[in-house]
Design a protein around this motif. Structure first.
Motif, PDB file in Angstrom:
ATOM      1  N   LEU A  67       0.850  -1.181   0.000  1.00  0.00           N
ATOM      2  CA  LEU A  67       0.000   0.000   0.000  1.00  0.00           C
ATOM      3  C   LEU A  67       0.890   1.237   0.000  1.00  0.00           C
ATOM      4  O   LEU A  67       1.705   1.427   0.906  1.00  0.00           O
ATOM      5  CB  LEU A  67      -0.906   0.008   1.240  1.00  0.00           C
ATOM      6  CG  LEU A  67      -2.099  -0.952   1.196  1.00  0.00           C
ATOM      7  CD1 LEU A  67      -2.694  -1.113   2.586  1.00  0.00           C
ATOM      8  CD2 LEU A  67      -3.157  -0.436   0.228  1.00  0.00           C
ATOM      9  N   VAL A  68       0.727   2.073  -1.018  1.00  0.00           N
ATOM     10  CA  VAL A  68       1.492   3.314  -1.096  1.00  0.00           C
ATOM     11  C   VAL A  68       0.924   4.297  -0.069  1.00  0.00           C
ATOM     12  O   VAL A  68      -0.289   4.519  -0.025  1.00  0.00           O
ATOM     13  CB  VAL A  68       1.405   3.915  -2.513  1.00  0.00           C
ATOM     14  CG1 VAL A  68       2.025   5.312  -2.544  1.00  0.00           C
ATOM     15  CG2 VAL A  68       2.112   3.011  -3.509  1.00  0.00           C
ATOM     16  N   PRO A  69       1.766   4.915   0.746  1.00  0.00           N
ATOM     17  CA  PRO A  69       1.264   5.915   1.691  1.00  0.00           C
ATOM     18  C   PRO A  69       0.810   7.181   0.972  1.00  0.00           C
ATOM     19  O   PRO A  69       1.373   7.568  -0.056  1.00  0.00           O
ATOM     20  CB  PRO A  69       2.485   6.207   2.573  1.00  0.00           C
ATOM     21  CG  PRO A  69       3.398   5.036   2.382  1.00  0.00           C
ATOM     22  CD  PRO A  69       3.185   4.608   0.962  1.00  0.00           C
ATOM     23  N   VAL A  70      -0.209   7.804   1.532  1.00  0.00           N
ATOM     24  CA  VAL A  70      -0.715   9.085   1.030  1.00  0.00           C
ATOM     25  C   VAL A  70      -0.952   9.994   2.240  1.00  0.00           C
ATOM     26  O   VAL A  70      -1.032   9.535   3.382  1.00  0.00           O
ATOM     27  CB  VAL A  70      -2.037   8.919   0.237  1.00  0.00           C
ATOM     28  CG1 VAL A  70      -1.815   8.113  -1.030  1.00  0.00           C
ATOM     29  CG2 VAL A  70      -3.122   8.270   1.113  1.00  0.00           C
ATOM     30  N   TRP A  71      -1.051  11.296   1.981  1.00  0.00           N
ATOM     31  CA  TRP A  71      -1.366  12.256   3.035  1.00  0.00           C
ATOM     32  C   TRP A  71      -2.817  12.703   2.876  1.00  0.00           C
ATOM     33  O   TRP A  71      -3.264  12.997   1.763  1.00  0.00           O
ATOM     34  CB  TRP A  71      -0.441  13.463   2.957  1.00  0.00           C
ATOM     35  CG  TRP A  71       0.980  13.144   3.297  1.00  0.00           C
ATOM     36  CD1 TRP A  71       1.963  12.735   2.434  1.00  0.00           C
ATOM     37  CD2 TRP A  71       1.587  13.174   4.598  1.00  0.00           C
ATOM     38  NE1 TRP A  71       3.130  12.515   3.119  1.00  0.00           N
ATOM     39  CE2 TRP A  71       2.938  12.774   4.442  1.00  0.00           C
ATOM     40  CE3 TRP A  71       1.111  13.507   5.869  1.00  0.00           C
ATOM     41  CZ2 TRP A  71       3.825  12.706   5.513  1.00  0.00           C
ATOM     42  CZ3 TRP A  71       1.996  13.431   6.938  1.00  0.00           C
ATOM     43  CH2 TRP A  71       3.329  13.034   6.760  1.00  0.00           C
ATOM     44  N   GLY A  72      -3.532  12.747   3.987  1.00  0.00           N
ATOM     45  CA  GLY A  72      -4.926  13.138   3.890  1.00  0.00           C
ATOM     46  C   GLY A  72      -5.577  13.296   5.249  1.00  0.00           C
ATOM     47  O   GLY A  72      -4.919  13.377   6.286  1.00  0.00           O
ATOM     48  N   VAL A  73      -6.910  13.321   5.232  1.00  0.00           N
ATOM     49  CA  VAL A  73      -7.715  13.524   6.435  1.00  0.00           C
ATOM     50  C   VAL A  73      -8.676  12.353   6.589  1.00  0.00           C
ATOM     51  O   VAL A  73      -9.241  11.871   5.604  1.00  0.00           O
ATOM     52  CB  VAL A  73      -8.507  14.845   6.353  1.00  0.00           C
ATOM     53  CG1 VAL A  73      -9.452  14.990   7.548  1.00  0.00           C
ATOM     54  CG2 VAL A  73      -7.556  16.040   6.307  1.00  0.00           C
ATOM     55  N   ALA A  74      -8.835  11.914   7.837  1.00  0.00           N
ATOM     56  CA  ALA A  74      -9.766  10.822   8.122  1.00  0.00           C
ATOM     57  C   ALA A  74     -10.573  11.143   9.378  1.00  0.00           C
ATOM     58  O   ALA A  74     -10.163  11.964  10.206  1.00  0.00           O
ATOM     59  CB  ALA A  74      -9.010   9.508   8.305  1.00  0.00           C
ATOM     60  N   GLU A  75     -11.714  10.481   9.516  1.00  0.00           N
ATOM     61  CA  GLU A  75     -12.581  10.664  10.684  1.00  0.00           C
ATOM     62  C   GLU A  75     -12.589   9.401  11.524  1.00  0.00           C
ATOM     63  O   GLU A  75     -12.628   8.280  10.990  1.00  0.00           O
ATOM     64  CB  GLU A  75     -14.011  10.980  10.233  1.00  0.00           C
ATOM     65  CG  GLU A  75     -14.990  11.150  11.392  1.00  0.00           C
ATOM     66  CD  GLU A  75     -16.428  11.278  10.930  1.00  0.00           C
ATOM     67  OE1 GLU A  75     -17.320  11.381  11.798  1.00  0.00           O
ATOM     68  OE2 GLU A  75     -16.664  11.254   9.709  1.00  0.00           O
ATOM     69  N   VAL A  76     -12.533   9.566  12.838  1.00  0.00           N
ATOM     70  CA  VAL A  76     -12.653   8.434  13.751  1.00  0.00           C
ATOM     71  C   VAL A  76     -14.113   7.986  13.759  1.00  0.00           C
ATOM     72  O   VAL A  76     -14.996   8.723  14.201  1.00  0.00           O
ATOM     73  CB  VAL A  76     -12.207   8.814  15.181  1.00  0.00           C
ATOM     74  CG1 VAL A  76     -12.362   7.613  16.114  1.00  0.00           C
ATOM     75  CG2 VAL A  76     -10.772   9.305  15.184  1.00  0.00           C
ATOM     76  N   VAL A  77     -14.380   6.791  13.251  1.00  0.00           N
ATOM     77  CA  VAL A  77     -15.766   6.314  13.139  1.00  0.00           C
ATOM     78  C   VAL A  77     -16.093   5.201  14.127  1.00  0.00           C
ATOM     79  O   VAL A  77     -17.263   4.863  14.326  1.00  0.00           O
ATOM     80  CB  VAL A  77     -16.068   5.839  11.698  1.00  0.00           C
ATOM     81  CG1 VAL A  77     -16.043   7.004  10.731  1.00  0.00           C
ATOM     82  CG2 VAL A  77     -15.095   4.742  11.266  1.00  0.00           C
ATOM     83  N   GLU A  78     -15.065   4.625  14.742  1.00  0.00           N
ATOM     84  CA  GLU A  78     -15.279   3.558  15.718  1.00  0.00           C
ATOM     85  C   GLU A  78     -14.045   3.506  16.609  1.00  0.00           C
ATOM     86  O   GLU A  78     -12.921   3.690  16.136  1.00  0.00           O
ATOM     87  CB  GLU A  78     -15.471   2.217  14.994  1.00  0.00           C
ATOM     88  CG  GLU A  78     -15.785   1.050  15.904  1.00  0.00           C
ATOM     89  CD  GLU A  78     -15.888  -0.282  15.147  1.00  0.00           C
ATOM     90  OE1 GLU A  78     -16.115  -1.303  15.804  1.00  0.00           O
ATOM     91  OE2 GLU A  78     -15.717  -0.277  13.910  1.00  0.00           O
ATOM     92  N   SER A  79     -14.237   3.273  17.891  1.00  0.00           N
ATOM     93  CA  SER A  79     -13.080   3.288  18.779  1.00  0.00           C
ATOM     94  C   SER A  79     -13.271   2.378  19.980  1.00  0.00           C
ATOM     95  O   SER A  79     -14.363   2.291  20.553  1.00  0.00           O
ATOM     96  CB  SER A  79     -12.792   4.710  19.263  1.00  0.00           C
ATOM     97  OG  SER A  79     -11.659   4.733  20.105  1.00  0.00           O
TER      98      SER A  79
END
Length: 354
Positions: A67-79
């Protein structure tokens, strides 16, 4: 969950794969990726995946595919962790996929570290995730496109100043049309009193683009290397093109005070074992300069300077970059392929929204 697998030995070969989302263990959190950028930087990650270790960040369980790394934004949907809270948005280093499971751990004011065991020995700068507020999509896009690239540009500038430019009177920036290259040119051009000139090196097709940026004192194409003045120089190579590197080293020889290898976007023309006139190229590893400055200046100061620097250039990004937004991970293979083949337009910045 969909992800884009890349053949680790033939990095232009990709395939989309659907896999079940892994159940969370205690202490883990699931992040749904909202958007990420794709640039030539990601091709460098793939091309140097074994040498630098980029393939190690996001194991796939698939032999020969990463998997090639990318830069971005993510949301915590489960914890199943005390932090971060569900709904929090985190900017950072992600796999080219729709989600990521991390082991969140607090590190400093607001910063989250992925403490997953397989990432423990990897550079910490890639394991840190920064909370971001719900702003505009355009803010997310510019951050993902420019923050990692212009951070490298600024760290190169800082490193050159830290080393008094190795006594050079000209800094030659290879692949000056790349976002990291143009960022370096702009940072180098900023000091009102400087003892060096900024020289951009690019393809004939991108020369006009580089000249219009206004950051270079002179711009040469790859077939004009023999016309570059043979005076004390530093070469900062963004592409890894062996033919260009050999020509420049051969032309400057003793006048070349340092040769820095930064990127290998021209991965198919890379030859790390080639014999060169002048100094042996030295790989520039941005996390090492961050670690040095954190030691010298204390935690937070180099990060503060990087943030101020990239935002300064991002404010004028509309003058030299057109953001192209693509919907769905299914759009990623074509964008990645164009970048890997060197067919992407340097005036464009590509963002994938999921």
């Amino acid at each position: 969950m969909h992800r884009l697998l890349v053949n680790q030995k033939e990095i232009t070969k990709t395939r989309l794969q659907e896999v079940p989302s892994a159940p969370l263990a205690a202490g883990e959190a699931r992040l749904r990726i909202e958007s990420f950028a794709l640039t030539a930087n990601n091709v460098t990650y793939a091309a140097s995946g074994f040498a630098i270790g980029y393939w190690k960040f996001f194991p796939t369980g698939e032999a020969g595919e990463g998997l090639v790394p990318v830069w971005g934004v993510a949301e915590v949907v489960e914890s199943r962790s005390d932090l971060p809270e569900q709904g929090a948005r985190l900017y950072g280093f992600y796999p080219l996929a729709e989600e990521l499971v991390i082991v969140p751990q607090a590190e400093g004011p607001g910063t989250i570290l992925d403490a997953a065991p397989h990432r423990a020995e990897l550079p910490a700068v890639y394991n840190r995730y920064a909370p971001v507020k719900a702003g505009t999509a355009e803010e997310d896009h510019l951050r993902a496109l420019l923050q990692p690239l212009l951070a490298t540009s600024y760290l190169l500038f800082d490193w050159l100043m830290d080393n008094d430019c190795f006594g050079a009177r000209q800094i030659i920036v290879g692949s000056a049309s790349s976002k990291t290259g143009l960022g370096l040119c702009k940072y180098l051009a900023e000091p009102a009193e400087r003892a060096y000139r900024v020289v951009g090196l690019t393809s004939a097709g991108n020369r006009e683009f580089v000249e219009k940026l206004g950051a270079c004192d002179a711009t040469f194409t790859y077939d004009q290397i023999a016309e570059i003045p043979a005076e004390p120089s530093v070469y900062v190579d963004m592409s890894g093109n062996a033919r260009v590197k050999a020509a420049l080293h051969g032309h400057l020889e003793g006048a070349l005070k340092h040769s820095a290898a930064v990127g290998i976007s021209h991965w198919d023309q890379f030859n790390p074992g080639q014999e060169l006139a002048g100094p042996k190229p030295q790989f520039f590893f941005a996390p090492a300069q961050i670690a040095k400055r954190r030691e010298e200046w204390g935690p937070g100061e180099i990060e503060r300077r990087i943030t101020a620097a990239w935002k300064r250039l991002a404010a004028e990004a509309g003058d030299w970059m057109e953001v192209k937004v693509h919907q769905g991970i299914g759009a990623a293979p074509a964008i990645y392929d164009a970048l890997a083949r060197g067919a992407a337009d340097p005036r464009e910045g590509h963002v994938v929204r999921l």
